[in-house]
Each structure stands twice: as C-alpha cells, then as structure tokens.
Design a protein around this motif. Sequence first.
Motif, PDB file in Angstrom:
ATOM      1  N   VAL A 210       1.040  -1.357   0.166  1.00 53.20           N
ATOM      2  CA  VAL A 210       0.128   0.382  -0.392  1.00 53.20           C
ATOM      3  C   VAL A 210       1.244   1.374   0.000  1.00 53.20           C
ATOM      4  CG1 VAL A 210      -1.672   1.260   1.312  1.00 53.20           C
ATOM      5  CG2 VAL A 210      -2.034  -1.147   1.375  1.00 53.20           C
ATOM      6  N   ALA A 211       1.010   1.928  -1.641  1.00 56.86           N
ATOM      7  CA  ALA A 211       2.015   2.913  -1.731  1.00 56.86           C
ATOM      8  C   ALA A 211       0.643   4.631  -1.093  1.00 56.86           C
ATOM      9  CB  ALA A 211       1.987   3.084  -3.271  1.00 56.86           C
ATOM     10  N   ALA A 212       1.419   4.886   0.305  1.00 56.94           N
ATOM     11  CA  ALA A 212       0.297   6.753   0.859  1.00 56.94           C
ATOM     12  C   ALA A 212       1.686   7.548   0.790  1.00 56.94           C
ATOM     13  CB  ALA A 212      -0.470   5.878   1.846  1.00 56.94           C
ATOM     14  N   VAL A 213       2.394   7.984   0.066  1.00 52.56           N
ATOM     15  CA  VAL A 213       3.926   8.481   0.586  1.00 52.56           C
ATOM     16  C   VAL A 213       3.465   9.959   0.062  1.00 52.56           C
ATOM     17  CG1 VAL A 213       5.342   6.625   0.768  1.00 52.56           C
ATOM     18  CG2 VAL A 213       5.021   7.883  -1.326  1.00 52.56           C
ATOM     19  N   GLY A 214       2.577  10.501  -1.181  1.00 48.46           N
ATOM     20  CA  GLY A 214       2.459  11.792  -1.263  1.00 48.46           C
ATOM     21  C   GLY A 214       3.968  11.821  -2.563  1.00 48.46           C
ATOM     22  N   LYS A 215       3.712  11.699  -3.020  1.00 52.71           N
ATOM     23  CA  LYS A 215       4.827  11.394  -3.526  1.00 52.71           C
ATOM     24  C   LYS A 215       4.986  10.720  -5.599  1.00 52.71           C
ATOM     25  CE  LYS A 215       9.009  12.527  -0.570  1.00 52.71           C
ATOM     26  NZ  LYS A 215       9.956  11.806  -0.061  1.00 52.71           N
ATOM     27  N   GLN A 220       9.127   2.137  -7.063  1.00 54.11           N
ATOM     28  CA  GLN A 220       9.647   1.695  -8.432  1.00 54.11           C
ATOM     29  C   GLN A 220       9.046   0.019  -9.243  1.00 54.11           C
ATOM     30  OE1 GLN A 220      11.555   3.904 -10.813  1.00 54.11           O
ATOM     31  NE2 GLN A 220      10.584   5.311  -9.097  1.00 54.11           N
ATOM     32  N   GLY A 221       8.885   0.634 -10.491  1.00 54.30           N
ATOM     33  CA  GLY A 221       8.959  -1.309 -10.290  1.00 54.30           C
ATOM     34  C   GLY A 221       9.539  -2.421 -10.341  1.00 54.30           C
ATOM     35  N   GLU A 222      11.280  -2.124 -10.186  1.00 53.54           N
ATOM     36  CA  GLU A 222      12.437  -2.796 -10.093  1.00 53.54           C
ATOM     37  C   GLU A 222      12.133  -2.915  -8.409  1.00 53.54           C
ATOM     38  OE1 GLU A 222      14.433   0.672 -11.090  1.00 53.54           O
ATOM     39  OE2 GLU A 222      12.806   0.005 -11.804  1.00 53.54           O
ATOM     40  N   TRP A 223      11.702  -2.755  -7.215  1.00 55.22           N
ATOM     41  CA  TRP A 223      11.636  -2.584  -6.182  1.00 55.22           C
ATOM     42  C   TRP A 223       9.969  -4.060  -5.609  1.00 55.22           C
ATOM     43  CZ3 TRP A 223      10.853   2.429  -4.171  1.00 55.22           C
ATOM     44  CH2 TRP A 223      11.901   3.750  -3.843  1.00 55.22           C
ATOM     45  N   LEU A 224       9.093  -4.067  -7.059  1.00 55.33           N
ATOM     46  CA  LEU A 224       8.688  -4.804  -6.520  1.00 55.33           C
ATOM     47  C   LEU A 224       9.004  -6.132  -6.603  1.00 55.33           C
ATOM     48  CD1 LEU A 224       5.429  -3.043  -8.006  1.00 55.33           C
ATOM     49  CD2 LEU A 224       6.229  -2.826  -5.861  1.00 55.33           C
ATOM     50  N   PRO A 226       7.578  -9.663  -7.784  1.00 58.29           N
ATOM     51  CA  PRO A 226       7.016 -10.522  -8.894  1.00 58.29           C
ATOM     52  C   PRO A 226       5.439 -11.113  -8.887  1.00 58.29           C
ATOM     53  CG  PRO A 226       8.988 -11.098  -9.145  1.00 58.29           C
ATOM     54  CD  PRO A 226       9.307 -10.614  -7.239  1.00 58.29           C
ATOM     55  N   GLY A 227       4.521 -10.730  -8.735  1.00 60.77           N
ATOM     56  CA  GLY A 227       3.110 -11.451  -8.454  1.00 60.77           C
ATOM     57  C   GLY A 227       2.666 -10.546  -7.174  1.00 60.77           C
ATOM     58  N   ALA A 228       3.555  -9.690  -7.023  1.00 58.79           N
ATOM     59  CA  ALA A 228       2.175  -8.691  -5.750  1.00 58.79           C
ATOM     60  C   ALA A 228       1.343  -8.044  -5.973  1.00 58.79           C
ATOM     61  CB  ALA A 228       3.775  -7.394  -4.836  1.00 58.79           C
ATOM     62  N   VAL A 229       0.893  -7.402  -5.003  1.00 58.57           N
ATOM     63  CA  VAL A 229      -0.743  -7.133  -4.961  1.00 58.57           C
ATOM     64  C   VAL A 229      -1.198  -5.373  -4.675  1.00 58.57           C
ATOM     65  CG1 VAL A 229      -3.049  -6.345  -4.133  1.00 58.57           C
ATOM     66  CG2 VAL A 229      -2.491  -8.726  -4.862  1.00 58.57           C
ATOM     67  N   VAL A 230      -0.079  -4.569  -5.452  1.00 57.47           N
ATOM     68  CA  VAL A 230      -0.302  -3.312  -5.610  1.00 57.47           C
ATOM     69  C   VAL A 230      -1.459  -1.708  -5.407  1.00 57.47           C
ATOM     70  CG1 VAL A 230       1.760  -1.131  -6.184  1.00 57.47           C
ATOM     71  CG2 VAL A 230       2.098  -3.388  -6.674  1.00 57.47           C
ATOM     72  N   VAL A 231      -1.480  -1.770  -4.720  1.00 57.32           N
ATOM     73  CA  VAL A 231      -2.188  -0.562  -3.962  1.00 57.32           C
ATOM     74  C   VAL A 231      -1.861   0.901  -3.568  1.00 57.32           C
ATOM     75  CG1 VAL A 231      -4.141   0.963  -2.816  1.00 57.32           C
ATOM     76  CG2 VAL A 231      -3.825  -2.318  -2.733  1.00 57.32           C
ATOM     77  N   ASP A 232      -2.674   1.704  -4.682  1.00 60.03           N
ATOM     78  CA  ASP A 232      -1.737   2.638  -4.905  1.00 60.03           C
ATOM     79  C   ASP A 232      -2.734   4.418  -4.531  1.00 60.03           C
ATOM     80  OD1 ASP A 232      -0.043   5.398  -5.619  1.00 60.03           O
ATOM     81  OD2 ASP A 232       0.150   4.712  -8.193  1.00 60.03           O
ATOM     82  N   ALA A 233      -2.309   4.511  -3.846  1.00 64.58           N
ATOM     83  CA  ALA A 233      -2.943   5.376  -2.567  1.00 64.58           C
ATOM     84  C   ALA A 233      -2.788   6.601  -2.865  1.00 64.58           C
ATOM     85  CB  ALA A 233      -3.534   4.956  -1.225  1.00 64.58           C
ATOM     86  N   ASP A 244       4.726   4.274 -10.077  1.00 62.26           N
ATOM     87  CA  ASP A 244       4.834   4.604 -11.111  1.00 62.26           C
ATOM     88  C   ASP A 244       4.304   2.776 -12.187  1.00 62.26           C
ATOM     89  OD1 ASP A 244       6.240   3.228 -13.770  1.00 62.26           O
ATOM     90  OD2 ASP A 244       7.984   4.036 -13.181  1.00 62.26           O
ATOM     91  N   GLN A 245       3.467   3.545 -12.277  1.00 64.37           N
ATOM     92  CA  GLN A 245       1.946   2.730 -12.663  1.00 64.37           C
ATOM     93  C   GLN A 245       2.238   1.130 -13.800  1.00 64.37           C
ATOM     94  OE1 GLN A 245      -1.653   2.286 -12.159  1.00 64.37           O
ATOM     95  NE2 GLN A 245      -0.866   2.714 -10.566  1.00 64.37           N
ATOM     96  N   GLU A 246       3.367   2.056 -14.785  1.00 62.39           N
ATOM     97  CA  GLU A 246       3.376   1.709 -16.355  1.00 62.39           C
ATOM     98  C   GLU A 246       4.419   0.413 -15.795  1.00 62.39           C
ATOM     99  OE1 GLU A 246       5.386   1.714 -21.243  1.00 62.39           O
ATOM    100  OE2 GLU A 246       4.703   3.631 -19.747  1.00 62.39           O
TER     101      GLU A 246
END
Length: 296
Positions: A210-215, A220-224, A226-233, A244-246
């Motif tokens: 869950v990303a809620a950092v306000g930036k 970055q995609g390479e941090w994730l 593989p197969g993670a569930v990503v919530v962009d708040a 980075d959605q793409e």
Amino acid sequence: MNQTTAKLMDGTAVAARLYEQTAIRAAELRETTGVEACLATVLVGDDPSSATYVRMKQNRCRKAGIASRSIVLPASTTTAELVQAIRELSDDPAVHGILVQHPVPAHIDERAAFEAIDPAKDVDGVTMHSFAAMAFGLPGFQSCTPGGIIRLLDEYDVNLAGQHAVVLGRSPILGKPVGMLLLERNATVTYCHSRTKGLPELVAQADVLVAAVGKPDFVQGEWLKPGAVVVDAGYHEGGRGDVDQEAAARVASLLTPVPGGVGPMTIALLLAQTVDAAVALSGPGVRHAAEDTRVQ
C-alpha cells in the motif's frame, strides 16, 4: 501500457455497486422511520481543491438520496470557533455524519477539530475513538480510504491472512489505520516512512503493498516482488500515483489504477457509513453496510 501482466482493480465499478446499495438502504430508512440520512461537511477557508472535493461529496449524497449540509467558515476561523461549530453539528439530531475537510489552515489544531466530532457521527473515521476501534477490531467507523482499500481487496478475492503487507506512509488517516485493518485480517504488517532504511529491500518483500507517500511515481517497478498486489493510494497532477504505474503493471498481479482505483472507494464508503450512522442513531431494522464483507 505495453507488456502488462497486472489485472487492474476497478474501484470505479466497485464503488458504483456500493453507491447503489447505499441508495437502497437510505430509501429503506426513510420509508421505515421517516429519517433522512444527513452528512454535514465543514470547510475552512477557500482552497479550490478542498471546495471541489466538498462539492463532489454533496453531489454523490444527492444521487444516493442522502441529505447534505454545508458549513463554510472563513480562513481566519480559530480552533475554538471551528470546535464550537463541530460540536453544534454533533448535538444536532438531524445530522448523522460529520466530515471536516482536510487539510485545515495551518493555524488550526486539526486534531482538536477531529476530536470535537461525536464518535457516533465520525463517518470519516478520523477520531481517536475510531482509530482504537480499527486497532482492536471493534465495531466502529473505518477511515474511509483505508476501509475502501480493504473492500476493494475483498472484491478481488485477495486473502490477506499470512501475507506480508508493507505500508508506505504513516499518516493518521491513511497509513496507520490501513495497517491496523490489514493486521485485523491476519496479515503481517510492516510500516515504512521517511526514516526507513533499505526501503527498496523491504518493498521487495511485500506480498501486498500500500503506497501512501504523497510523491509521484515514487515506487519503482524493480522494487516490487513479482506477483505482488499493489495498492496505489496517491494522486498527483496529471493522473499520476505514488507508484510508477507502467513499470508496476509489468510485475504485479493486481494493481489499482490512478485514477479509478482507490479514489472512488473513499467517497463510496463515506456515504455508506453515513447511512450506517443514521441507522444506528435512529433505531434498528435496517442492515448496516459493515455487516457485508464485500460489495454484492
């Protein structure tokens, strides 16, 4: 987006179904008790973005058959004056939910304003009472964005039990409460913030992020993983989120788009909880939204 693998979690569609349920429940309440659920919004100052958000909420109330009351105070309002206005709404039996649009001007003690809200009318889930209820898994109102996130995860059959959830951000209305709600679902929760060391390595461990950092585009995609569930708040100018959605779409299994992911769920839950408050304050007989674990 090219070469994407992630399925997008459509918050707009899920929110639309929740709005439909809320409208039905609001109508049932009027028919069975004569009570019209009412949400009061309090806006201090003339910030254009805040005024726009308040209008959006009022429009949604109208479509759902919920009454709305708007209190607009000048930017020069003191903490004491704001607290008094909120206490008057708390004492008004015709008002069932109270929303203080934040942020308030810098000279106002925002926490004092929040704590002036009657917990029975804290449909935005911002009081210490509501946070304690979330932390202890007790009945109460959830902070709307965190609660909306959990409903969205439920809708997409994300089983949180035993999963490692990483929360980026520790704000009292998003980061902290979403961690409590994830913990209540038996996830193992790691909070990260501005002083966290080795952030990319911690993010790489997340089954659910869950990303809620306000930036904008911070994650970055390479941090994730593989197969993670990503919530962009996050939401920033140009329709950008905190992730980075793409790049994330090429790694994640599920991803909330920006816009159209978390945002729509926030207002939908606010209105559902307003009807919950009206039901609780008016007597039994109508089902609470909190009784449902997913949108039908």
